[in-house]
Design a protein around this motif. Structure first.
Motif, PDB file in Angstrom:
ATOM      1  N   TYR A 113      33.363  11.895  37.334  1.00  0.00           N
ATOM      2  CA  TYR A 113      32.878  12.780  36.287  1.00  0.00           C
ATOM      3  C   TYR A 113      33.879  13.915  36.119  1.00  0.00           C
ATOM      4  O   TYR A 113      34.549  14.310  37.074  1.00  0.00           O
ATOM      5  N   GLN A 162      33.808  17.944  34.760  1.00  0.00           N
ATOM      6  CA  GLN A 162      32.925  19.041  34.385  1.00  0.00           C
ATOM      7  C   GLN A 162      33.755  20.225  33.942  1.00  0.00           C
ATOM      8  O   GLN A 162      34.613  20.706  34.672  1.00  0.00           O
ATOM      9  N   LEU A 189      36.724  20.375  36.545  1.00  0.00           N
ATOM     10  CA  LEU A 189      36.324  19.977  37.897  1.00  0.00           C
ATOM     11  C   LEU A 189      36.083  18.470  37.882  1.00  0.00           C
ATOM     12  O   LEU A 189      35.253  17.983  37.115  1.00  0.00           O
ATOM     13  N   LEU A 192      34.718  15.296  39.719  1.00  0.00           N
ATOM     14  CA  LEU A 192      33.748  14.950  40.744  1.00  0.00           C
ATOM     15  C   LEU A 192      33.680  13.438  40.916  1.00  0.00           C
ATOM     16  O   LEU A 192      33.635  12.701  39.933  1.00  0.00           O
TER      17      LEU A 192
END
Lengths: 115, 110
Positions: free
Chosen positions: B35, B37, B86, B88
């Motif tokens: 992911y 972000q 970010l 992830l």
């Protein structure tokens, strides 16, 4: 297709006050998750729903946190009373049981600040 | 709980550079997801890998799942400022749980 909707986006409260977050998942998604994300960390699961049933709430601090998912669609997460350490981003995600793998789709989150 | 370790924790590079971030665990996962972000937003799913050794490409991003399904890497070619965020990784078990790593915070400067 509309995404996961959360409200409010931001909330500032004083400690010991109650607060509630609302989530509307993607239409047709049976599974709904609430996560808490602290600054610089990954999301941590609080509770998972399959339809209206809470199937995993082992990480939910039940002394002050509660959640519900009436009718298996929208969900609310409540904190009462809030503590300073509850300041974080609260994320809601949804997924579909028909998918082979566990893909989750997140809302924008609610940033909670407890003063 | 199956722990996922991501490295590096922070990465600051200039536009045009290449980079690789890693996601490692001692546990075997049925699937692994990446992911991204951005500040003030929720994580956005980039890719899901399921088969050991699987490689998936998404424009300039290349994702690889380890042969033993315990680790994964994300390689970005010619990074752009829009890649800032970010990253992830999240490992899935046979049920519906996802365990997230702490993420790699990437900053790409012009």
């Amino acid at each position: 297709e509309a995404g996961v909707v959360q409200s409010p986006r931001y909330k500032i409260i004083e400690k010991k006050q109650p607060v509630a977050f609302w989530c509307n998942p993607i239409s047709g998604h049976n599974t709904l998750y609430w996560y808490r994300q602290n600054l610089g960390q990954g999301p941590e699961l609080l509770i998972r729903y399959e339809n209206e049933e809470a199937v995993d709430d082992s990480q939910l601090p039940k002394d002050r946190f509660s959640a519900e998912r009436l009718k298996g669609v929208d969900s609310t997460l409540k904190i009462q009373p809030a503590e300073l350490g509850d300041s974080a981003v609260y994320l809601c995600a949804s997924g579909s049981r028909t998918r082979v793998v566990n893909e989750q789709f997140f809302g924008p989150g609610t940033r909670l600040t407890v003063l | 709980t199956q722990l996922l370790e991501q490295s590096p924790q922070f990465l600051s590079i200039q536009e045009g550079e290449n980079l690789t971030v890693y996601c490692n665990s001692s546990s075997v996962f049925s699937s692994l997801q990446w992911y991204r972000q951005e500040p003030g937003e929720g994580p956005v799913l980039l890719v899901t890998v399921v088969t050991g050794g699987e490689v998936k490409k998404l424009k300039r991003l290349t994702f690889q799942f380890g042969d033993a399904r315990k680790d994964s890497s994300l390689h970005i070619t010619a990074a752009q400022p829009g890649d800032t965020g970010l990253y992830l990784c999240a490992g899935g078990d046979s049920g519906y749980a996802l365990n997230f790593g702490k993420g790699t915070s990437l900053l790409v400067t012009p």
